[in-house]
Enzyme design. Structure first.
Site, PDB file in Angstrom:
ATOM      1  N   HIS A  46       0.775  -1.154   0.020  1.00 41.68           N
ATOM      2  CA  HIS A  46       0.046  -0.026  -0.164  1.00 41.68           C
ATOM      3  C   HIS A  46       0.790   1.319   0.017  1.00 41.68           C
ATOM      4  O   HIS A  46       2.029   1.302   0.150  1.00 41.68           O
ATOM      5  CB  HIS A  46      -1.128   0.145   1.230  1.00 41.68           C
ATOM      6  N   LYS A  73      -0.687   4.930   4.501  1.00 38.71           N
ATOM      7  CA  LYS A  73      -1.622   4.059   5.081  1.00 38.71           C
ATOM      8  C   LYS A  73      -1.057   3.856   6.392  1.00 38.71           C
ATOM      9  O   LYS A  73       0.375   3.623   6.868  1.00 38.71           O
ATOM     10  CB  LYS A  73      -1.566   2.718   4.381  1.00 38.71           C
TER      11      LYS A  73
END
Length: 260
Positions: free
Chosen positions: A150, A154
């Site tokens: 990600h 995040k």
């Protein structure tokens, strides 16, 4: 009749995407946007849309709208409590909830329709059906691992999607993820235990989301990967859920499985 939508975190990346798609959908109406007071000036004015840093104010104007929430666990739970009091429905795409926070969501869902999925992608939710079947068919001679990638903004790790996929995989073997998850290997850790589910989180750049499930046997391995190319994928899933939820009754915390 159009379904009125309230967007939480409207000035953020997901909020901006959801807002745009709501305005492009003739079956939906943008009834309100909620964000921090310091960020409301970033929002371009929209006719018949109430903007506020308090979702109560927006609900007072919008009535029984569907709230779409991709914020943070504490904020989503607080919003769920308000939605339950006001009789508004809520679609939640937030990840990183604790067991206690999930219990609070379920309590609120007894009073008003609430839908929660750690991943709004239809493809990912199909994987929740396919991966357990692979685990059963391949048997316990195959080790299972999960790698997720990600963007560098995040906050939770491993991702909610990785945890949900891993949970489904180990459940197919009668295991509990709490007992088998391994999120870190460093130093002289010894041989890999048979009853283990590895989860590795990679962070960097602007990656929307990549999840790869590994089944590693003797002489071969199987990799199943899902790539999310843009946030629109998640936003479209949330809007689909909002339309579906508008006709439901309270009583349970609904999921993508219920909708599909």
């Amino acid at each position: 009749m159009k379904t009125p939508i309230i967007v939480m975190g409207a000035a953020g990346r997901m909020g901006t995407t959801v807002t745009r798609l709501v305005r492009e959908d003739p079956s939906l109406a943008l009834a309100g946007r909620v964000d921090l007071a310091s960020r409301l000036d970033e929002l371009a004015p929209v006719e018949e849309c109430t903007d506020s840093d308090d979702v109560r104010v927006v609900l007072d104007h919008a009535g029984k709208a569907v709230i779409i929430d991709f914020t943070a666990p504490a904020y989503s739970v607080a919003t769920a409590k308000i939605a339950a009091d006001k009789g508004a429905a809520q679609v939640i795409g937030t990840t990183g909830f604790s067991e206690l926070e999930l219990a609070e969501l379920k309590h609120c869902a007894a009073k008003t329709p609430i839908f929660w999925s750690p991943n709004m992608s239809v493809g990912v939710n199909v994987l929740l059906k396919i991966l357990p079947e692979l685990a059963r068919l391949l048997g316990e001679d195959y080790d299972m691992e999960m790698v997720e990638i990600h963007h560098n903004k995040k906050k939770d790790s491993p991702s909610g999607t990785a945890l949900r996929l891993a949970e489904a995989m180990v459940a197919a073997r009668g295991w509990d993820l709490n007992d088998t998850a391994r999120c870190q290997r460093e130093g002289l850790v010894g041989e890999r235990p048979h009853k283990e589910m590895g989860l590795l989180a990679v962070r960097g750049g602007d990656v929307v989301g990549v999840h790869t499930a590994y089944f590693l046997g003797h002489g071969e391995r199987i990799e199943v990967t899902h790539h999310a190319h843009s946030r629109e994928n998640f936003a479209q899933g949330a809007l689909r859920a909002a339309k579906w939820l508008a006709g439901r009754k309270a009583g349970k915390l609904y999921s993508m499985e219920d909708m599909l």
